[in-house]
Each structure stands twice: as C-alpha cells, then as structure tokens.
Scaffold this motif. Structure first.
Motif, PDB file in Angstrom:
ATOM      1  N   ARG A 108     -29.640  -8.168  21.293  1.00  0.00           N
ATOM      2  CA  ARG A 108     -28.594  -8.603  22.221  1.00  0.00           C
ATOM      3  C   ARG A 108     -28.774 -10.092  22.469  1.00  0.00           C
ATOM      4  O   ARG A 108     -29.830 -10.533  22.931  1.00  0.00           O
ATOM      5  N   VAL A 109     -27.727 -10.847  22.153  1.00  0.00           N
ATOM      6  CA  VAL A 109     -27.778 -12.300  22.246  1.00  0.00           C
ATOM      7  C   VAL A 109     -26.529 -12.807  22.951  1.00  0.00           C
ATOM      8  O   VAL A 109     -25.575 -12.055  23.199  1.00  0.00           O
ATOM      9  N   ALA A 110     -26.521 -14.096  23.260  1.00  0.00           N
ATOM     10  CA  ALA A 110     -25.352 -14.701  23.880  1.00  0.00           C
ATOM     11  C   ALA A 110     -24.175 -14.689  22.906  1.00  0.00           C
ATOM     12  O   ALA A 110     -24.337 -14.920  21.703  1.00  0.00           O
ATOM     13  N   ARG A 111     -23.005 -14.427  23.448  1.00  0.00           N
ATOM     14  CA  ARG A 111     -21.792 -14.488  22.630  1.00  0.00           C
ATOM     15  C   ARG A 111     -21.407 -15.960  22.443  1.00  0.00           C
ATOM     16  O   ARG A 111     -21.100 -16.662  23.408  1.00  0.00           O
ATOM     17  N   GLN A 125     -27.237  -8.591  29.743  1.00  0.00           N
ATOM     18  CA  GLN A 125     -26.030  -8.372  30.529  1.00  0.00           C
ATOM     19  C   GLN A 125     -26.221  -8.720  31.997  1.00  0.00           C
ATOM     20  O   GLN A 125     -25.247  -8.922  32.720  1.00  0.00           O
ATOM     21  N   SER A 126     -27.465  -8.853  32.425  1.00  0.00           N
ATOM     22  CA  SER A 126     -27.746  -9.217  33.817  1.00  0.00           C
ATOM     23  C   SER A 126     -27.206 -10.592  34.183  1.00  0.00           C
ATOM     24  O   SER A 126     -27.108 -10.933  35.370  1.00  0.00           O
ATOM     25  N   ARG A 163     -26.746 -23.377  33.077  1.00  0.00           N
ATOM     26  CA  ARG A 163     -25.391 -23.360  33.632  1.00  0.00           C
ATOM     27  C   ARG A 163     -24.511 -22.340  32.914  1.00  0.00           C
ATOM     28  O   ARG A 163     -23.664 -21.686  33.541  1.00  0.00           O
ATOM     29  N   LYS A 164     -24.721 -22.187  31.606  1.00  0.00           N
ATOM     30  CA  LYS A 164     -23.939 -21.213  30.844  1.00  0.00           C
ATOM     31  C   LYS A 164     -24.241 -19.795  31.305  1.00  0.00           C
ATOM     32  O   LYS A 164     -23.329 -18.957  31.408  1.00  0.00           O
ATOM     33  N   ILE A 165     -25.503 -19.507  31.596  1.00  0.00           N
ATOM     34  CA  ILE A 165     -25.866 -18.186  32.122  1.00  0.00           C
ATOM     35  C   ILE A 165     -25.152 -17.926  33.436  1.00  0.00           C
ATOM     36  O   ILE A 165     -24.627 -16.826  33.676  1.00  0.00           O
ATOM     37  N   VAL A 166     -25.097 -18.922  34.307  1.00  0.00           N
ATOM     38  CA  VAL A 166     -24.405 -18.784  35.588  1.00  0.00           C
ATOM     39  C   VAL A 166     -22.910 -18.569  35.376  1.00  0.00           C
ATOM     40  O   VAL A 166     -22.274 -17.755  36.063  1.00  0.00           O
ATOM     41  N   GLU A 167     -22.329 -19.277  34.420  1.00  0.00           N
ATOM     42  CA  GLU A 167     -20.891 -19.162  34.160  1.00  0.00           C
ATOM     43  C   GLU A 167     -20.520 -17.835  33.498  1.00  0.00           C
ATOM     44  O   GLU A 167     -19.425 -17.307  33.717  1.00  0.00           O
ATOM     45  N   ARG A 183     -20.004  -9.464  30.161  1.00  0.00           N
ATOM     46  CA  ARG A 183     -19.359  -9.201  28.871  1.00  0.00           C
ATOM     47  C   ARG A 183     -19.688 -10.259  27.822  1.00  0.00           C
ATOM     48  O   ARG A 183     -19.297 -10.116  26.659  1.00  0.00           O
ATOM     49  N   ASP A 184     -20.396 -11.305  28.226  1.00  0.00           N
ATOM     50  CA  ASP A 184     -20.631 -12.421  27.323  1.00  0.00           C
ATOM     51  C   ASP A 184     -21.939 -12.310  26.554  1.00  0.00           C
ATOM     52  O   ASP A 184     -22.691 -13.288  26.421  1.00  0.00           O
TER      53      ASP A 184
END
Length: 327
Positions: free
Chosen positions: A238-241, A290-291, A216-220, A224-225
């Motif tokens: 490259r990782v999640a912010r 970033q995708s 769900r976080k990926i969808v949200e 830029r995140d």
C-alpha cells in the motif's frame, strides 16, 4: 493513565509504538518518540554494516534515556542484507526490544532469547500470529488491511483481524493499520489490543526527517489516496496514490508482468531521493496508510503522544458512561 501489558513489559509511559519505517527509522526520530513516552524502533537495514548499526544505537542513546528498540525486517532484497551481523549488533549493544517483520524470525529467536531480548513479530493474518506465538515470540503486532507497506494477501480489516487474533493467541497484541489518534487507541484496547502501532501518523511530525511537502501531502490526502501495487506478484504494497504508483498499477494489470517490468519505478532509492529528500511527492513510490484520512496537523512527537493519550482517556471515560448506564 492507561497501563497495559505493553507498558509493563517494555517500561514505557504509553501503549503507543512507532514501528520500523525504512527511510525514517533513524536515531533523531526514534529518540523523539521515546522522549514523548512511546516506543520507537531504529531500522537495522538503514545501516550498511554491523558497525554502522552499533553507531546508530549509540547515537540514539545520546539523545534519550528512555527505552527504544531495533527493527529487523526479513524480506527478499535486490542486495544481500547482513541479518546475522545485525543480530549480533543488537545483542552486543544491549538492546532488549526487537521488532521483526516479513518472513519467520525463527533463525534469530534463539540468539535473542539467550540475550534476554523481547521479540515483537509483525503479522498480517491470524494463522501467522498463531505460528509466531508457537515459535516463542513475546508480542504480536497485527497489521490490518488499512496499513501502509505490506498488508498481506488476505485483505482483512483490523476491526475483524484484531479481535480474531486476540481470541487465537495468549500474548500481548499491538494493533497496526489505521491507527492515528486517541479514538484509534481506545478502539484497539476495546477490541483486545494492549497498544497501537503508528507509522503514517509519525511521518507527519516535526521530527520526521522527510521533506515538508510529504508531510503536507499526508495532511491534504484522504483515506482514498492510497493504491495497492504488486498484487499480481503476491507481494502487495500500500503506497501513496500518485503518477508513479498509477503507472505501476496500470502495468501490473497484465498478470504476465514481473518485477523487472516495474523495477525502475518502484526502487526504494528513487522514492527516498525524489520524494523524501527532494519533496516531489509525484515522482516516486512512497509508503503511506489509509490513516492519512485522520491526519490534520504536523505536531511534535511530544504533542502528538500527549494529544492521543488525552483523547483516548476521554473517549474511554465518555463511552463507558454512555453505554454502561443502568435503568
């Protein structure tokens, strides 16, 4: 139907690849990808031993009769990795497709070649692709700066890196980094690729064995995140912010800091337990590209692959009709 050198070489129905993803590249997801008509890879170093890898390959074969491969990522590790054992397991199992990444696969190529194993090597620069082609790999997977994980140190986006690689090597090419839908596939084919590699997009599928909070976080999230860590260590990731990656980036603003100063924060086990299993998306490092800015749903692998192929065929048909008009 879209046929390319990738579909012909590997006997898959679509030119879509799910490369190796640590923590996710196990039999159930790989089989779901294969059954959808794409090419998935079991991650070798998720298995602690040769016997465990052989068992995981057999587990995948029990779930699909379609082609799949094994990923062999050659990177420094806190603990020794039994790469020679993994190579033996791959050959003994009869697997015919391997994806290598990280350092040069030269020490493994002779064994794979003798066993008729095709080798895809992931690169982040044209010069590395040229070297890999000279060494004798069969396919280049080229990672643009948009990709999750390790984008290299050159910071070149895929829209330049892909055609530059196609100009430099005479091998099938898989485009990686920013790939998430049919438009991505159509664009990659136009720029000289024979297929696309998706990691982040396959994370947000029903079959991916990670917590629903992560999906769900990926969808949200937007494009830029994400955040880049380990730049000062020349091992950019490259990782999640999130709170942890922000803390790591802040510590690493001091170029004298070493991996020891952030080891407790970046440990892969922490990310797997806290994030992938526990669902706390803010309490560990986890890889994403970033995708994610292009991801808006959580389909099955079969739905995802079918949707991508329909969209790509539609985009290619509409674009050719619009652009190639005669007056």
């Amino acid at each position: 139907m879209i046929r390319t050198r990738i579909t012909e070489m590997f006997g898959v129905e679509t030119p879509i690849v799910m490369g190796g993803m640590t923590g996710l590249g196990a039999a159930p997801l790989v089989a779901a990808v294969a059954n959808a008509g794409a090419l998935g890879f079991i991650v070798a170093h998720m298995s602690p031993t040769k016997a465990a890898l052989l068992a995981e390959i057999e587990r995948c074969r029990a779930l699909t009769d379609k082609p799949f491969g094994v990923n062999l990522t050659l990177l420094p590790s806190l603990n020794p990795i039994p790469y020679d054992d993994y190579r033996e397991a791959i050959i003994e199992s009869g697997i015919k497709i391997v994806e290598t990444a990280g350092r040069s696969p030269i020490e493994h190529l002779a064994g794979f070649k003798a066993a008729g194993v095709k080798v895809i090597h992931k690169c982040t620069s044209v010069r590395h692709a040229v070297t890999a082609a000279r060494l004798g790999v069969d396919v280049i997977s080229i990672d643009g700066f948009e990709c999750a994980g390790h984008p290299g140190e050159d910071d070149v986006g895929l829209i330049v890196l892909l055609p530059a690689t196609a100009d430099a090597v005479d091998l099938p090419i898989i485009a990686s980094g920013g790939m998430a839908d049919g438009r991505s596939l159509a664009a990659a084919l136009t720029l000289g690729a024979d297929g696309i590699n998706m990691g982040t997009r396959f994370m947000a599928t029903r079959e991916a064995a990670i917590h629903e909070n992560v999906k769900r976080k990926i969808v949200e999230n937007t494009e830029r995140d994400t955040l880049l860590t380990n730049r000062t260590l020349r091992n950019t990731s490259r990782v999640a912010r999130n709170a942890i990656s922000e803390e790591v980036a802040k510590i690493q603003q001091d170029s004298t800091k070493t991996i020891e100063d952030v080891r407790h924060l970046v440990a892969g086990l922490r990310g797997r337990v806290k994030v992938y299993e526990g669902g706390d998306v803010d309490d560990g490092i986890w890889t994403v590209g970033q995708s994610q800015g292009l991801i808006h749903d959580i389909p099955t692998c079969a739905e995802l692959v079918a949707n991508i192929m329909r969209q790509a065929e539609d985009v290619l048909a509409r674009t050719s009709g619009r652009v190639l008009q005669t007056t």
